[in-house]
Structure formats: C-alpha cells, structure tokens
Design an enzyme around this catalytic site. Structure first.
Site, PDB file in Angstrom:
ATOM      1  N   ASP A   1      -0.403  20.682  17.266  1.00 14.37           N
ATOM      2  CA  ASP A   1      -0.033  21.652  17.817  1.00 14.37           C
ATOM      3  C   ASP A   1       0.769  22.556  16.937  1.00 14.37           C
ATOM      4  O   ASP A   1       1.567  23.367  17.107  1.00 14.37           O
ATOM      5  CB  ASP A   1       1.094  21.533  19.081  1.00 14.37           C
ATOM      6  CG  ASP A   1       0.234  20.902  20.381  1.00 14.37           C
ATOM      7  OD1 ASP A   1      -1.102  20.884  20.127  1.00 14.37           O
ATOM      8  OD2 ASP A   1       0.689  20.646  21.020  1.00 14.37           O
TER       9      ASP A   1
ATOM     10  N   HIS B   1      -8.974  11.703   0.467  1.00 15.72           N
ATOM     11  CA  HIS B   1      -8.250  10.566   0.641  1.00 15.72           C
ATOM     12  C   HIS B   1      -6.765  11.101   1.293  1.00 15.72           C
ATOM     13  O   HIS B   1      -6.020   9.845   1.554  1.00 15.72           O
ATOM     14  CB  HIS B   1      -7.816  10.035  -0.791  1.00 15.72           C
ATOM     15  CG  HIS B   1      -7.204   8.722  -0.768  1.00 15.72           C
ATOM     16  ND1 HIS B   1      -5.803   8.349  -1.372  1.00 15.72           N
ATOM     17  CD2 HIS B   1      -7.656   7.612  -0.628  1.00 15.72           C
ATOM     18  CE1 HIS B   1      -5.656   7.064  -1.398  1.00 15.72           C
ATOM     19  NE2 HIS B   1      -6.658   6.683  -0.773  1.00 15.72           N
TER      20      HIS B   1
ATOM     21  N   HIS C   1       0.883  -1.215   0.027  1.00 12.60           N
ATOM     22  CA  HIS C   1       0.072   0.045  -0.220  1.00 12.60           C
ATOM     23  C   HIS C   1       0.750   1.199  -0.121  1.00 12.60           C
ATOM     24  O   HIS C   1       0.349   2.527   0.047  1.00 12.60           O
ATOM     25  CB  HIS C   1      -0.973   0.110   1.244  1.00 12.60           C
ATOM     26  CG  HIS C   1      -1.998   0.928   1.237  1.00 12.60           C
ATOM     27  ND1 HIS C   1      -2.334   2.126   2.168  1.00 12.60           N
ATOM     28  CD2 HIS C   1      -3.224   1.009   0.269  1.00 12.60           C
ATOM     29  CE1 HIS C   1      -3.172   2.651   1.655  1.00 12.60           C
ATOM     30  NE2 HIS C   1      -3.711   2.094   0.590  1.00 12.60           N
TER      31      HIS C   1
ATOM     32  N   LYS D   1      -4.358  11.340   4.183  1.00  8.01           N
ATOM     33  CA  LYS D   1      -4.046  10.883   5.478  1.00  8.01           C
ATOM     34  C   LYS D   1      -2.945  11.838   6.169  1.00  8.01           C
ATOM     35  O   LYS D   1      -1.562  11.771   5.850  1.00  8.01           O
ATOM     36  CB  LYS D   1      -3.311   9.463   5.395  1.00  8.01           C
ATOM     37  CG  LYS D   1      -4.390   8.340   4.545  1.00  8.01           C
ATOM     38  CD  LYS D   1      -3.764   8.288   3.051  1.00  8.01           C
ATOM     39  CE  LYS D   1      -4.341   7.051   2.759  1.00  8.01           C
ATOM     40  NZ  LYS D   1      -5.533   6.517   2.414  1.00  8.01           N
TER      41      LYS D   1
ATOM     42  N   LYS E   1       3.007   4.346  -1.112  1.00  5.58           N
ATOM     43  CA  LYS E   1       3.202   5.218  -2.294  1.00  5.58           C
ATOM     44  C   LYS E   1       4.497   6.144  -2.432  1.00  5.58           C
ATOM     45  O   LYS E   1       4.741   6.721  -1.417  1.00  5.58           O
ATOM     46  CB  LYS E   1       1.973   6.254  -2.328  1.00  5.58           C
ATOM     47  CG  LYS E   1       0.734   5.701  -2.829  1.00  5.58           C
ATOM     48  CD  LYS E   1      -0.097   5.590  -1.594  1.00  5.58           C
ATOM     49  CE  LYS E   1      -1.610   4.865  -1.874  1.00  5.58           C
ATOM     50  NZ  LYS E   1      -2.052   4.321  -0.803  1.00  5.58           N
TER      51      LYS E   1
ATOM     52  N   ASP F   1      17.325   9.748  -8.255  1.00  2.80           N
ATOM     53  CA  ASP F   1      18.589   9.952  -8.025  1.00  2.80           C
ATOM     54  C   ASP F   1      19.099  10.140  -6.401  1.00  2.80           C
ATOM     55  O   ASP F   1      20.146  10.634  -6.124  1.00  2.80           O
ATOM     56  CB  ASP F   1      18.961  11.413  -8.445  1.00  2.80           C
ATOM     57  CG  ASP F   1      18.811  11.552 -10.242  1.00  2.80           C
ATOM     58  OD1 ASP F   1      18.874  10.690 -10.911  1.00  2.80           O
ATOM     59  OD2 ASP F   1      18.729  12.714 -10.548  1.00  2.80           O
TER      60      ASP F   1
END
Length: 488
Positions: free
Chosen positions: A413, A406, A226, A408, A228, A233
């Site tokens: 603070d 979508h 899952h 997350k 991404k 380089d």
C-alpha cells in the site's frame, strides 16, 4: 570361522542400516518446522532409495553448524540479553505507534524481538550499483572510528577493488576495520591476493562458515552467510541485495546481463540494532564479543524523520526461528490496496503462495517482478510451477528483461516496505543467515514504488492464456525440478 565372521559383519551392517533409518525417521518426525510434504518426501526418499537417501540426509537434512558455533549461536541471541535490555531503556529512540498497514507486523516484531520500531533515521534508497559504491567509498574515507562489513560475495575486479583500496587507506589511518565474507560465495576473494594485502594493512578478515573437506563431516555445508550489511562509526548502515562486485564484470559470461540491485543507506539509531546482529555473527565465527555502543544524542537529530519507524529482522541459526517467514506472511495479509514484490528466486512456501493468491482474490492489486533471464536453472524451472496458480488468482507476473533483477523488495500500500537479502525461496526462508529491513514510511514507500514501476516498464507481462498453452513436456520438467524443493 570365516562363515561366522561374514555373518557377523552382515548382522552389523543390517543393524547399522536400521538404526540409521530409525534415527532419520525420528528426526524427521520431531522437526517442528518441517511441512508434511517435506517430511513425507524425506521419508519416502530414505525408505525407497535408502543408500542415496541416507547420504543426502547426512549432508542436507539437518540445519546445524559446527559444535562450537552452535553452542555460541544458541546463547547469544536472547530476549534476556543484557545489551538488549539496556537498549530498551533508551525509550526516546522508539516509535510506539505505526501506520494502520504496518501495525500488525511491528507488533509481531515487538513480541518476537522484544523492541518497538526505531525512529529518527535518515533513509536513502539506492538503485544504481555504481552510484552506491561511490557513496560507500566516500563514507569509508570519512569514517572516524570503525567500519564493519559482511557480504555473501566479494568478487575482486573493477569497482570492487576501489572499495578494497578505500578500506586499506582507512585501516592505515587507524580506523578499526572488520570484514566477514562467506567462504563459498567469496571463494574468488580468498584465492586472490586481496585477502593477504588487506590483512597486512590491519583489516580483520573472517572467512564465515568455512568450506573444507574436513567440515563436510562436521556440519551442513549449504547453510550460508547471505547477509549484505555495512556499518560505519556505529551510525551509518547499508543493507540490501548488493554483493561487493562490479556489475559490468560479474558473471558476464553467462549472457544474462548485469545484476540489478537495491540498497538502503540509513543514518541514525537503527545502526545499534544492525550492530548487534553483526556482533552475533562475529561471535559465532570467532568466539569474540564486540557489542556496539548504545545510541546517543547524535542519533536523534531533529532534521531526521520522526514519523517513520524501522525494524531489523535477522534469521539464521541462533536467531528467532521462522521470524522472516512470519513477517512476510503478516505483510502480505496486511495489504488492502496494492502489493508489489520483486525477487530473483520465486519458490515460495505453501503458506506464502496461499497468502499471495488470497491477497489477489480479495481485491488487492498484486504484482510480482522476477527476472526473465536466470543464473539458476533449477530455480528457474521450479518457480514456473507456481505461475498458473498465481495467474489464476489474478496476480500479475512481470519478467524483467534488462539483466538479472536481483532486488529483494516488498511494498504494501505504498507505505510498508521490506528491503533486504531474502529471496522468496526455501533457502532464504529456512536456512541462510539473512537480514530484512521493515520500514514504515510513506516517503520511502513512494521512492520504492517509483523504482518498482521502472522495473515493470522494463519487463514483459506474462500472459495467462499463452501460459496455459505451453508444451506438455515443459510442465513435466517443471514438476521434476519442483519435486526437489522440499528437500531444502
């Protein structure tokens, strides 16, 4: 003779049945991470409806990979890893001190992962997918050595094809390109001509955690890749919630609008720690080790922020167990003034629910932003079980109405940020290969705060009084869907 034969078969079936029951009972009881509620539900399911219960356990009860993958996973991510020891010797990249709100979490990461936070990185928060893709295509076109990517979903069409074309051009001019895609999430990619075209151009493509009928009997199929993540380089990295899709095309038939994502682009030495995670994933799938180079002086440019610090947390088989769950709890308990969370899937563990409610009850301003419209009926209904308790504790729940949110993210603070692929549900916390960036940087926190406030302005505030008067049948339906969540 026939009667003796049939009696023998009955005895064999009876013995096999009880051996399976005993084996599952033993495995449930010795599983150290499984909660009492989850263990009890598994045992009741197996005892009351044994044939269904045993079948469900066989496919979903155990967290495991194939034998070869499991063997590799168990040995590659270790604090004694030679590469990590060499990284520790690069003392000039580490930030020894952190802000007060981030200190506990960074100490946890130091203890569990073996290194301090990494400084001297240039950070940019990207909230527009089209803009993110354009910047990515530019970086791909300017790559000088290597490009490595891992995604859960790559769906051909629109701007996703523009990325594929840019990768092909880079591969043809001699850039070493590797692409790892989850077999289930990227099924449309592997069925399209793009896989063959890209391989022909010299791009190495791996179908991670491959799904097939044969593998049903060899490993658990709902453990997914899952992450991404993009590395260019060994210096530029991207990570966040965005899959490689065109938001104007992806799942538009569902009627929920465009997916709203959040990505972080970073230049600097943190690319080394991202690279070792990619190396581990690549080795699990291929058996080949591709360790990234250690940071060099180029990674320590003076104009990059030295006051900030980044930790990279990875989860999944072979990685430090329960690390992301611990990190989330530590971040929530560190909040003193304000806590803002965005997640598309809200089915938290009991510990996380308690931590969030406790934060609100001790005076922290807690806001959770979730989608109003959802692509998962099960999660949509299961998450509703938590609303009453959260609202009662003083948590504000905002339902985003301009597409499927979508992103997350967690902001503590306005200083400590957590950005990545982790949803607040059991699958992300316990099963999948996930990644989270922990960023101690007030400027980055302000940027994230601005984006989260934009989400809130495009949301509906859930009214506590109205929620308490919802129909009784919906409460029953919520409980039914929630009842299934511990099985994860």
């Amino acid at each position: 003779m026939d009667e003796y034969f049939f009696n023998s078969i009955k005895c064999l079936i009876f013995l096999t049945y009880w051996l399976l029951i005993a084996n599952i009972t033993f495995r449930v009881l010795i599983k150290k991470r499984r909660s009492i509620a989850s263990s009890t539900l598994w045992l009741l399911t197996v005892y009351i409806i044994p044939f269904i219960g045993i079948s469900v356990w066989f496919f979903f009860g155990e967290l495991y990979l194939g034998k070869r993958q499991k063997k590799i996973a168990n040995r590659i991510w270790s604090m004694s890893n030679n590469w990590l020891n060499e990284l520790k010797s690069c003392t000039n990249i580490f930030q020894m001190k952190n802000s007060e709100v981030a200190n506990s979490l960074f100490q946890l990461c130091k203890h569990r992962q073996g290194t301090y936070g990494i400084k001297s990185n240039k950070l940019k928060l990207l909230s527009n997918t089209n803009q993110t893709i354009q910047i990515l295509i530019r970086d791909i076109s300017l790559a000088k050595k290597n490009i490595e990517m891992v995604f859960y979903i790559w769906k051909p069409g629109g701007i996703a094809d523009d990325v594929a074309i840019a990768l092909i051009k880079s591969a043809k001019r001699g850039i070493h390109c590797r692409l790892m895609l989850d077999s289930a999430g990227s099924i449309a990619f592997f069925r399209s001509p793009w896989a063959k075209i890209m391989r022909k151009s010299g791009i190495q493509i791996v179908e991670a955690l491959k799904v097939s009928l044969l593998r049903v009997f060899l490993r658990r199929l709902d453990v997914r890749q899952h992450r991404k993540m993009i590395l260019i380089d060994n210096y530029i990295v991207y990570s966040g919630s965005m899959n490689l899709v065109d938001p104007s095309l992806f799942k538009q038939s569902s009627g929920i609008g465009q997916w709203i994502d959040l990505m972080t682009r970073i230049e600097g030495p943190v690319a080394a720690t991202m690279g070792i995670i990619y190396s581990c994933d690549w080795e699990i799938e291929t058996g080949l080790k591709i360790l990234p180079p250690l940071p060099n002086k180029q990674h320590l440019r003076n104009e990059y922020t030295r006051n900030s610090s980044i930790q990279v947390i990875a989860s999944g088989p072979g990685f430090p167990e329960n690390m992301i769950h611990q990190a989330l709890l530590t971040a929530i308990y560190s909040a003193r003034k304000e806590l803002i969370m965005t997640t598309p899937y809200l089915v938290p563990s009991e510990d996380l629910l308690y931590a969030i409610c406790t934060a609100a009850q001790r005076g922290v301003k807690v806001s959770i932003i979730i989608p109003l419209y959802h692509d998962s009926i099960l999660v949509k209904w299961a998450s509703r079980v938590f609303f009453a308790e959260l609202l009662e504790a003083g948590v504000k729940i905002y339902q985003f109405k301009k597409g499927l949110l979508h992103s997350k993210s967690i902001l503590v603070d306005k200083q400590l940020s957590l950005i990545g692929t982790v949803n607040l549900d059991m699958r992300s916390l316990w099963l999948n290969f996930e990644i989270t960036l922990v960023i101690d940087d007030s400027n980055f926190g302000k940027d994230l705060f601005y984006i989260q406030k934009q989400y809130i302005s495009d949301s509906l505030l859930l009214d506590k009084r109205m929620w308490s008067t919802r129909a009784y049948w919906t409460i029953i339906l919520e409980k039914i869907f929630y009842f299934l969540s511990p099985l994860l």
